[in-house]
Every structure is written in structure tokens, then in C-alpha cells.
Design a protein around this motif. Structure first.
Motif, short mmCIF file in Angstrom:
data_model
loop_
_atom_site.label_atom_id
_atom_site.label_comp_id
_atom_site.label_asym_id
_atom_site.label_seq_id
_atom_site.Cartn_x
_atom_site.Cartn_y
_atom_site.Cartn_z
N SER A 101 -19.07 -9.18 -9.89
CA SER A 101 -19.00 -10.05 -8.70
C SER A 101 -17.57 -10.13 -8.14
CB SER A 101 -19.56 -11.44 -9.00
OG SER A 101 -18.65 -12.18 -9.78
N TYR A 102 -16.55 -10.12 -9.00
CA TYR A 102 -15.19 -10.19 -8.41
C TYR A 102 -14.55 -8.81 -8.31
CZ TYR A 102 -12.62 -9.66 -12.81
OH TYR A 102 -12.09 -9.17 -13.96
N TYR A 103 -14.96 -7.90 -9.20
CA TYR A 103 -14.44 -6.52 -9.15
C TYR A 103 -14.78 -5.92 -7.79
CZ TYR A 103 -13.38 -2.01 -11.54
OH TYR A 103 -12.83 -0.82 -11.95
N SER A 104 -15.97 -6.24 -7.31
CA SER A 104 -16.43 -5.71 -6.04
C SER A 104 -15.58 -6.24 -4.87
CB SER A 104 -17.90 -6.08 -5.85
OG SER A 104 -18.30 -5.88 -4.54
N VAL A 105 -15.01 -7.43 -5.04
CA VAL A 105 -14.16 -7.98 -3.98
C VAL A 105 -12.86 -7.15 -3.88
CG1 VAL A 105 -12.81 -9.99 -3.26
CG2 VAL A 105 -15.12 -10.29 -4.18
N VAL A 106 -12.26 -6.88 -5.05
CA VAL A 106 -11.02 -6.08 -5.04
C VAL A 106 -11.34 -4.66 -4.55
CG1 VAL A 106 -9.09 -5.22 -6.43
CG2 VAL A 106 -10.11 -7.43 -6.96
N ALA A 107 -12.47 -4.13 -5.03
CA ALA A 107 -12.87 -2.79 -4.59
C ALA A 107 -13.07 -2.78 -3.07
CB ALA A 107 -14.15 -2.37 -5.31
N GLY A 108 -13.60 -3.89 -2.54
CA GLY A 108 -13.78 -4.02 -1.09
C GLY A 108 -12.43 -3.93 -0.37
N TRP A 109 -11.39 -4.56 -0.95
CA TRP A 109 -10.06 -4.47 -0.32
C TRP A 109 -9.65 -2.99 -0.24
CZ3 TRP A 109 -7.27 -8.38 -4.08
CH2 TRP A 109 -7.74 -9.68 -3.82
N THR A 110 -9.91 -2.24 -1.32
CA THR A 110 -9.48 -0.83 -1.29
C THR A 110 -10.26 -0.06 -0.22
OG1 THR A 110 -11.00 0.06 -2.92
CG2 THR A 110 -9.03 -0.93 -3.79
N LEU A 111 -11.51 -0.44 -0.06
CA LEU A 111 -12.31 0.21 1.00
C LEU A 111 -11.67 -0.10 2.36
CD1 LEU A 111 -14.93 1.63 1.92
CD2 LEU A 111 -16.08 -0.57 1.86
N GLY A 112 -11.30 -1.36 2.55
CA GLY A 112 -10.64 -1.76 3.80
C GLY A 112 -9.35 -0.97 4.00
N TYR A 113 -8.61 -0.76 2.90
CA TYR A 113 -7.32 -0.06 3.01
C TYR A 113 -7.49 1.43 3.30
CZ TYR A 113 -3.88 -3.67 2.48
OH TYR A 113 -3.06 -4.74 2.75
N VAL A 114 -8.64 2.01 2.92
CA VAL A 114 -8.88 3.41 3.29
C VAL A 114 -8.90 3.49 4.82
CG1 VAL A 114 -10.56 5.31 3.28
CG2 VAL A 114 -10.20 3.96 1.21
N PHE A 115 -9.61 2.54 5.44
CA PHE A 115 -9.70 2.56 6.90
C PHE A 115 -8.35 2.25 7.55
CE2 PHE A 115 -14.18 2.10 5.74
CZ PHE A 115 -14.68 3.17 6.45
N MET A 116 -7.59 1.34 6.91
CA MET A 116 -6.28 1.03 7.49
C MET A 116 -5.35 2.23 7.39
SD MET A 116 -5.45 -2.70 6.28
CE MET A 116 -6.78 -3.64 5.68
N ALA A 117 -5.46 2.95 6.27
CA ALA A 117 -4.62 4.15 6.12
C ALA A 117 -5.00 5.17 7.20
CB ALA A 117 -4.79 4.74 4.72
N ILE A 118 -6.31 5.30 7.44
CA ILE A 118 -6.76 6.26 8.47
C ILE A 118 -6.24 5.81 9.85
CG2 ILE A 118 -8.79 7.21 9.66
CD1 ILE A 118 -10.26 7.03 6.94
N ALA A 119 -6.28 4.51 10.10
CA ALA A 119 -5.82 3.99 11.40
C ALA A 119 -4.29 3.96 11.50
CB ALA A 119 -6.40 2.60 11.62
N ASP A 120 -3.62 4.42 10.46
CA ASP A 120 -2.15 4.50 10.43
C ASP A 120 -1.47 3.15 10.61
OD1 ASP A 120 0.09 5.91 9.94
OD2 ASP A 120 0.22 6.91 11.89
N VAL A 121 -2.07 2.13 10.04
CA VAL A 121 -1.50 0.78 10.13
C VAL A 121 -0.17 0.69 9.36
CG1 VAL A 121 -1.89 -1.61 9.39
CG2 VAL A 121 -3.75 -0.32 10.41
N PHE A 122 -0.05 1.48 8.28
CA PHE A 122 1.12 1.35 7.40
C PHE A 122 2.44 1.69 8.11
CE2 PHE A 122 -1.87 2.74 3.71
CZ PHE A 122 -2.52 1.53 3.80
N LYS A 123 2.36 2.48 9.18
CA LYS A 123 3.61 2.91 9.82
C LYS A 123 4.42 1.72 10.38
CE LYS A 123 2.14 3.98 14.56
NZ LYS A 123 0.83 3.31 14.54
N ASN A 124 3.76 0.59 10.56
CA ASN A 124 4.47 -0.59 11.07
C ASN A 124 5.24 -1.35 10.01
OD1 ASN A 124 3.04 -0.06 13.45
ND2 ASN A 124 1.28 -1.24 12.70
N PHE A 125 5.03 -1.01 8.75
CA PHE A 125 5.66 -1.82 7.69
C PHE A 125 7.01 -1.24 7.28
CE2 PHE A 125 1.02 -2.32 6.17
CZ PHE A 125 0.80 -3.31 7.11
N THR A 126 8.05 -2.05 7.38
CA THR A 126 9.34 -1.55 6.89
C THR A 126 9.69 -2.19 5.55
OG1 THR A 126 10.37 -3.24 8.24
CG2 THR A 126 10.31 -1.02 9.16
#
Ligand code: PFF
Length: 450
Positions: A101-126
């Protein structure tokens, strides 16, 4: 009733069990606790714990599972009928609900981050602080966290519903080689960064002054979690083995692969972190705060960022399906439910149980449920500190003093006829593992060990 399923091939079983072992524990937790508890000295303690506790307990779980061909509750009922031992198995099934039940929440964050990586969101972080703020907003947003948690649970259900051979084994056979390839690429990328050697010495040159009781206790606890032990996951996977399979060589392979992947993840992460002069001791934020600021700075970082979070997602999925399988095996074996019905119903229930965890970094952040902890922290705390070690401890006692070393050895010898050990020696080894587990458990109750 239909015949109980078995693995189609030995390699399929090894990959599925390795997939269960390799998860967020290896790629998220191992690097950050290594960073927090002193680098190489911690790594050494961890390897010793894996050998002393992880390896024997894994063999125990495989042997009980294969002997009985049952889920954790049914297995204890079969070997010790009419006794309360089935409760040890029940603890495992309950842990399956709690952890997933909670492992799936953290795994969900990683799923979200796959999409953020694809959307190139990280380039804004210094700076890590910027990535940290972004993460905090993401984790606080109910729509994102519940949505990604739901998507992850749906993926687990999709695989488990197809059965042991056609679902879990098939999925693991495709995904584990992908996982291995990605981690090798990421490790090479890390190693070829200028300044990589600082990361390597952090990971491999021990400073023994950093070794203390806490380090060892954290290493002990993690040895358990990383190998998926103590709740009957490996017991359940072992129950789909045939009498011809070699339990010892399987356990050796799985333990080596699990440890190897954790170390490779450590190399990939710390070479990058040190090459950019960032701090290794950022705790659980290491992956979500620090790494997103590293990727934009390295050549090819866009692709490596996507690969990294995808790797994390696959690792989490092959573990998530094993957690769900423990629950499903129980309802299929003991209650006679169809796999389809059990998977849909309990996939749904576990999703619902995870909702308060998904909200624990947002709307429910200030709501303390037990001992001043959020729901998420409590689920993590209960399972990691109590349920798994208690389950593992009970299994060692069961084998050494109830089932009996002779029967246990005979079970190992089926499929591995050359294996030989005196029953007394087996009892001594298992007892030592049991005592070490008990120490972890008591230390946890006393609030020691991180
Ligand atoms: N071994 C998994 C990991 O390292 O992430 C976590 C886990 C899976 C723990 C299955 C327990 C379990 F039964």
C-alpha cells in the motif's frame, strides 16, 4: 480445482525472484542509507549481514515453500497442523497488504518522474533546493499522487492476473534484462565523469571509525528488506518450484544479483553526486532532490534521466507484483477464489489502503496517526522495523526447532543431492541468524537503529 501453477523455466524463476528482491530498496534506499551511515564501512556491514542472515533465511523460505507448495498460511498449516504457527504466515500476508500500500505510492512518484524526465522538467533545476521544492509540490498534490499510485497498482494487477507463468515469469523475463542493461549504461556514464573516483572511494574505501551500533542495525534491517524476506514472498515464489530445482544455487544467484545491482546503483549515483560536489547524506531525498539537478549537467543527461527513473519503475514493479502475489496466493489456495477475482478485489483494497499514504505528504501531512507519525511513515515503520524481522525470526525458530533440521536438509537435497551438512551445524547456523534478527527487532522496539 485446477492444478497449482509452477514456473516454466529455472531462469524464469530466478529472474522473477531477483525481480522481487531488486526494487526501491536497492536503487532508492540502499544508496541513501549508504550516504547517511558512512559509505564503504556501511557497505561492508551490509554485505556481512546479507551473508549471515539473508542467505540462510532465503533458503529457509524456498525450502518451506517448495515442500508445501502453498502460500505462507497454508504452508505453516501443512507442516504444523493444529498449531498456532499459521499465524506466522498470516503475518506475512498482512505485511503484503501493508508494504504494497505505501510501496506503490513511492513507485507512483517514480512513474511521475519518468514523465517529468521526458518533459525535460529537470533542466530548470540548478540547485537541489529547487528540485526539492518541485518534489514537495508534486508529492503534496493529491491528484498526482493518487493518480500515479492507482496507475502503479493497475500495472501490478495487470501482470499478476495473468498468473505465475504467463504473467509474473513472462514479465520478469523481459524486464530484468532491460533493468540490467540500463544499470550498466548508467554505471558506465557515472564512471566516465570527471571526478568519479571520489564517489568510488566513498563507496569502496571503508573508514572504520564510521562503523557503530546504528550502522550495523540499519544494515541488518536493510538486508531483510532488500531480499524480500520475512513475509513469505520468497516462500510463495518457492512454492511454484518443482522438486528438481536446486534451491541453493538459486539463492546464491539471487543474492549475488541483488547485492550487485545495489552496488552498481551506488556507483552510478555517487560518481555523479561527487563529480558535482553535492552532499551524499541527503537521506531519502537523494534521488528526487539531488539527481534531477545532476542530469542536466552531464552530457546525454536528458536520456540518462529518463533511463534512471524508468529503471526505478521497473525495479519497483517486479517487487510490487511479488508483494501482491503473496496476498493472491493466499486467497486462491486457501479460500478457493479464482486468480482473477482475488487479484481485482485485493488490488482494489490495497489501492484504497494506500490512499492515506498517498495523501501523507499533502492534505494529511499534519495528521499524525500513531506515535506522532503520518500514515505513510507508520506503514513503513511497522513493516520494515517489526513485521519483516518478526516474520523472519519466527521462520528460523520454526525450521530449527519445530519442522526440524533433518527434514529441512532433505528438502534442500531434493534438486541438490550433493548438498550435505550435519543437522546440528544447520541448527547452529539458523539459530545465529535468528538471534541476529531478534537483536534487530529488539533494537527497533527500543528506538535504535535509524
Ligand atoms: N525487496 C524489495 C526492495 O528491495 O525494494 C522490497 C520488498 C519486496 C520487500 C517484497 C518485501 C517483499 F516481500
Amino acid at each position: 480445482m485446477e492444478a497449482r501453477e509452477q514456473w516454466g523455466t529455472k531462469i524464469g524463476f530466478i529472474l522473477a525472484a531477483t525481480g522481487s528482491a531488486i526494487g526501491l530498496g536497492n536503487i532508492w534506499k540502499f544508496p541513501f542509507i549508504t550516504g547517511m551511515y558512512g559509505g564503504a564501512a556501511f557497505v561492508l556491514a551490509y554485505i556481512v549481514c546479507i551473508a549471515l542472515i539473508g542467505f540462510p533465511v532465503m533458503i529457509i523460505e524456498f525450502a518451506i515453500g517448495r515442500k508445501t507448495q502453498r502460500n505462507p498460511v497454508g504452508a505453516f498449516e501443512k507442516l504444523a497442523p493444529g498449531t498456532p504457527w499459521f499465524l506466522a504466515g498470516g503475518l506475512g500476508v498482512a505485511a503484503g497488504f501493508v508494504i504494497l500500500s505505501y510501496y506503490s505510492v513511492v513507485a507512483g512518484w517514480t512513474l511521475g518522474y519518468v514523465f517529468m524526465a521526458i518533459a525535460d522538467v529537470f533542466k530548470n533545476f540548478t540547485k537541489p533546493a529547487e528540485a526539492g521544492d518541485y518534489f514537495a509540490n508534486f508529492a503534496a498534490n493529491p491528484l498526482f499522487t493518487i493518480g500515479t499510485h492507482l496507475a502503479f497498482m493497475a500495472l501490478c494487477v495487470f501482470v499478476v492476473i495473468k498468473g505465475v507463468k504467463g504473467g509474473i515469469e513472462r514479465f520478469s523475463k523481459i524486464m530484468m534484462p532491460v533493468l540490467l542493461s540500463i544499470i550498466i549504461v548508467l554505471m558506465i556514464r557515472g564512471l566516465t565523469l570527471p571526478g568519479a573516483e571520489k564517489g568510488l572511494s566513498f563507496l569502496f574505501l571503508p573508514d572504520f571509525s564510521k562503523l557503530n551500533g546504528t550502522t550495523v542495525l540499519v544494515a541488518l534491517g536493510h538486508a531483510f528488506f532488500t531480499l524480500s524476506l520475512g513475509m513469505g514472498t520468497m516462500l510463495t515464489y518457492g512454492s511454484y518450484l518443482s522438486r528438481r530445482d536446486n534451491i541453493i544455487s538459486s539463492a546464491v544467484t539471487i543474492v549475488i544479483l541483488d547485492t550487485g545491482i545495489a552496488l552498481m546503483a551506488g556507483v552510478a549515483i555517487f560518481t555523479a553526486v561527487f563529480a558535482h560536489g553535492l552532499a551524499p547524506d541527503q537521506g531519502s531525498a537523494l534521488i528526487f532532490h539531488v539527481l534531477p539537478t545532476v542530469f542536466p549537467k552531464i552530457p546525454g543527461g536528458y536520456i540518462f534521466g529518463i533511463m534512471f527513473f524508468f529503471l526505478l519503475l521497473i525495479a519497483a514493479l517486479t517487487s510490487g507484483i511479488s508483494l501482491l502475489e503473496v496476498v493472491i496466493a493466499y486467497f486462491v489456495d486457501e479460500k478457493g477464489w479464482s486468480r482473477r477475482k482475488a487479484t481485482l478485489v485485493f488490488g482494489g483494497i490495497i489501492f484504497a489502503m494506500g490512499v492515506p499514504s498517498a495523501l501523507s505528504h499533502g492534505p494529511l501531512a499534519d495528521m499524525k496517526f500513531f506515535f506522532g507519525m503520518t500514515f505513510f511513515d507508520f506503514m513503513d515503520y511497522m513493516s520494515f522495523k517489526y513485521m519483516l524481522p518478526l516474520g523472519g525470526f519466527l521462520m528460523t525458530i520454526f525450521v530449527a526447532y519445530f519442522w526440524g533440521a533433518k527434514e529441512f536438509i532433505a528438502e534442500i537435497q531434493s534438486g541438490c543431492p550433493k548438498f550435505s551438512i550435519r543437522p546440528v551445524a544447520a541448527v547452529v547456523i539458523i539459530t545465529i541468524s535468528g538471534i541476529l534478527i531478534l537483536v534487530t527487532l529488539i533494537a527497533g522496539i527500543m528506538g535504535l537503529g535509524g
